[in-house]
Motif scaffolding. Structure first.
Motif, PDB file in Angstrom:
ATOM      1  N   UNK A  24       0.849  -1.203   0.000  1.00  0.00           N
ATOM      2  CA  UNK A  24       0.000   0.000   0.000  1.00  0.00           C
ATOM      3  C   UNK A  24       0.883   1.252   0.000  1.00  0.00           C
ATOM      4  N   UNK A  25       1.932   1.248   0.841  1.00  0.00           N
ATOM      5  CA  UNK A  25       2.861   2.386   0.902  1.00  0.00           C
ATOM      6  C   UNK A  25       3.508   2.599  -0.469  1.00  0.00           C
ATOM      7  N   UNK A  26       3.903   1.505  -1.130  1.00  0.00           N
ATOM      8  CA  UNK A  26       4.539   1.607  -2.449  1.00  0.00           C
ATOM      9  C   UNK A  26       3.600   2.259  -3.460  1.00  0.00           C
ATOM     10  N   UNK A  27       2.346   1.817  -3.467  1.00  0.00           N
ATOM     11  CA  UNK A  27       1.369   2.387  -4.414  1.00  0.00           C
ATOM     12  C   UNK A  27       1.160   3.872  -4.118  1.00  0.00           C
ATOM     13  N   UNK A  28       1.024   4.231  -2.834  1.00  0.00           N
ATOM     14  CA  UNK A  28       0.826   5.640  -2.459  1.00  0.00           C
ATOM     15  C   UNK A  28       2.028   6.472  -2.915  1.00  0.00           C
ATOM     16  N   UNK A  29       3.238   5.952  -2.686  1.00  0.00           N
ATOM     17  CA  UNK A  29       4.451   6.674  -3.112  1.00  0.00           C
ATOM     18  C   UNK A  29       4.484   6.863  -4.622  1.00  0.00           C
ATOM     19  N   UNK A  30       4.076   5.825  -5.362  1.00  0.00           N
ATOM     20  CA  UNK A  30       4.052   5.927  -6.828  1.00  0.00           C
ATOM     21  C   UNK A  30       3.064   7.006  -7.280  1.00  0.00           C
ATOM     22  N   UNK A  31       1.900   7.041  -6.626  1.00  0.00           N
ATOM     23  CA  UNK A  31       0.893   8.052  -6.985  1.00  0.00           C
ATOM     24  C   UNK A  31       1.419   9.453  -6.669  1.00  0.00           C
ATOM     25  N   UNK A  32       2.009   9.619  -5.457  1.00  0.00           N
ATOM     26  CA  UNK A  32       2.558  10.928  -5.078  1.00  0.00           C
ATOM     27  C   UNK A  32       3.656  11.341  -6.062  1.00  0.00           C
ATOM     28  N   UNK A  33       4.496  10.372  -6.443  1.00  0.00           N
ATOM     29  CA  UNK A  33       5.634  10.697  -7.310  1.00  0.00           C
ATOM     30  C   UNK A  33       5.190  11.272  -8.664  1.00  0.00           C
ATOM     31  N   UNK A  34       3.969  10.912  -9.096  1.00  0.00           N
ATOM     32  CA  UNK A  34       3.473  11.431 -10.378  1.00  0.00           C
ATOM     33  C   UNK A  34       3.257  12.942 -10.339  1.00  0.00           C
ATOM     34  N   UNK A  35       3.082  13.471  -9.126  1.00  0.00           N
ATOM     35  CA  UNK A  35       2.803  14.906  -8.990  1.00  0.00           C
ATOM     36  C   UNK A  35       4.016  15.691  -8.502  1.00  0.00           C
ATOM     37  N   UNK A  36       5.197  15.071  -8.530  1.00  0.00           N
ATOM     38  CA  UNK A  36       6.389  15.740  -8.015  1.00  0.00           C
ATOM     39  C   UNK A  36       7.340  16.113  -9.146  1.00  0.00           C
ATOM     40  N   UNK A  37       8.304  16.945  -8.796  1.00  0.00           N
ATOM     41  CA  UNK A  37       9.344  17.327  -9.743  1.00  0.00           C
ATOM     42  C   UNK A  37      10.263  16.146 -10.035  1.00  0.00           C
ATOM     43  N   UNK A  38      11.099  16.258 -11.051  1.00  0.00           N
ATOM     44  CA  UNK A  38      11.921  15.138 -11.518  1.00  0.00           C
ATOM     45  C   UNK A  38      12.797  14.541 -10.415  1.00  0.00           C
ATOM     46  N   UNK A  39      13.476  15.396  -9.641  1.00  0.00           N
ATOM     47  CA  UNK A  39      14.409  14.893  -8.626  1.00  0.00           C
ATOM     48  C   UNK A  39      13.667  14.096  -7.554  1.00  0.00           C
ATOM     49  N   UNK A  40      12.571  14.686  -7.044  1.00  0.00           N
ATOM     50  CA  UNK A  40      11.779  14.024  -6.002  1.00  0.00           C
ATOM     51  C   UNK A  40      11.123  12.771  -6.573  1.00  0.00           C
ATOM     52  N   UNK A  41      10.663  12.877  -7.827  1.00  0.00           N
ATOM     53  CA  UNK A  41       9.969  11.758  -8.468  1.00  0.00           C
ATOM     54  C   UNK A  41      10.855  10.521  -8.539  1.00  0.00           C
ATOM     55  N   UNK A  42      12.107  10.722  -8.991  1.00  0.00           N
ATOM     56  CA  UNK A  42      12.990   9.552  -9.132  1.00  0.00           C
ATOM     57  C   UNK A  42      13.320   8.941  -7.775  1.00  0.00           C
ATOM     58  N   UNK A  43      13.448   9.781  -6.735  1.00  0.00           N
ATOM     59  CA  UNK A  43      13.722   9.258  -5.394  1.00  0.00           C
ATOM     60  C   UNK A  43      12.525   8.450  -4.889  1.00  0.00           C
ATOM     61  N   UNK A  44      11.327   9.036  -5.007  1.00  0.00           N
ATOM     62  CA  UNK A  44      10.115   8.353  -4.549  1.00  0.00           C
ATOM     63  C   UNK A  44       9.910   7.052  -5.317  1.00  0.00           C
ATOM     64  N   UNK A  45      10.185   7.107  -6.639  1.00  0.00           N
ATOM     65  CA  UNK A  45      10.038   5.920  -7.481  1.00  0.00           C
ATOM     66  C   UNK A  45      10.973   4.815  -7.007  1.00  0.00           C
ATOM     67  N   UNK A  46      12.211   5.197  -6.696  1.00  0.00           N
ATOM     68  CA  UNK A  46      13.209   4.228  -6.218  1.00  0.00           C
ATOM     69  C   UNK A  46      12.767   3.602  -4.892  1.00  0.00           C
ATOM     70  N   UNK A  47      12.272   4.437  -3.992  1.00  0.00           N
ATOM     71  CA  UNK A  47      11.811   3.938  -2.689  1.00  0.00           C
ATOM     72  C   UNK A  47      10.621   2.990  -2.884  1.00  0.00           C
ATOM     73  N   UNK A  48       9.689   3.387  -3.774  1.00  0.00           N
ATOM     74  CA  UNK A  48       8.501   2.569  -4.032  1.00  0.00           C
ATOM     75  C   UNK A  48       8.885   1.218  -4.630  1.00  0.00           C
ATOM     76  N   UNK A  49       9.798   1.241  -5.602  1.00  0.00           N
ATOM     77  CA  UNK A  49      10.239  -0.015  -6.233  1.00  0.00           C
ATOM     78  C   UNK A  49      10.954  -0.898  -5.208  1.00  0.00           C
ATOM     79  N   UNK A  50      11.778  -0.271  -4.346  1.00  0.00           N
ATOM     80  CA  UNK A  50      12.450  -1.029  -3.288  1.00  0.00           C
ATOM     81  C   UNK A  50      11.432  -1.686  -2.365  1.00  0.00           C
TER      82      UNK A  50
END
Ligand SMILES: [Zn+2]
Length: 134
Positions: A24-50
């Protein structure tokens, strides 16, 4: 197909409360990352994938004893947070009739009726006595 899956999952941990939370946390992070800037997005994406990788690792893990310990730790933490919230809610509901004090020795929350003047309070948990105005 179903039997094959059952055979594959035999002796493995499978899904538990902790893996449900992680996914659930991973999905929420992925959704949030769609609305973030590139730097934050890639970090959130990495955390979500992890988190997703870790979830799958836990689900397919054959070290069920270790996975059960992790899950139990998580459930204990969850129970603590829940009971803290419940206490706060009860304190708020009863704020007109009761006053709440923390035991100076063990930190337990003690409830005493309001408007009784200066009284001696004895902790139910550890027996420490102290005086407070109510
Ligand atoms: Zn105490």
């Amino acid at each position: 197909m179903r039997q094959k899956l059952a055979k594959f999952m035999y002796g493995r941990n499978g899904s538990d409360e902790l893996s449900k939370l992680l996914s659930i946390v991973a999905v929420i992070l992925l959704i949030i990352s769609m609305y973030c800037g590139t730097a934050v997005r890639s970090t959130l994406f990495l955390v979500a994938v992890s988190a997703i990788i870790y979830t799958y690792f836990r689900v397919f893990s054959k070290n069920t004893a270790a996975r059960r310990r992790e899950n139990a730790k998580y459930l204990e933490q969850k129970r603590r947070v829940k009971s803290r919230f419940r206490l706060r809610r009860d304190m708020w509901k009863q704020r007109k009739e009761y006053k709440f004090f923390k035991c100076p020795s063990c930190g337990a929350t003690l409830r005493v009726p309001k408007g009784k003047g200066r009284i001696r309070i004895v902790c139910k948990k550890c027996g420490t006595a102290f005086e407070k105005k109510t």
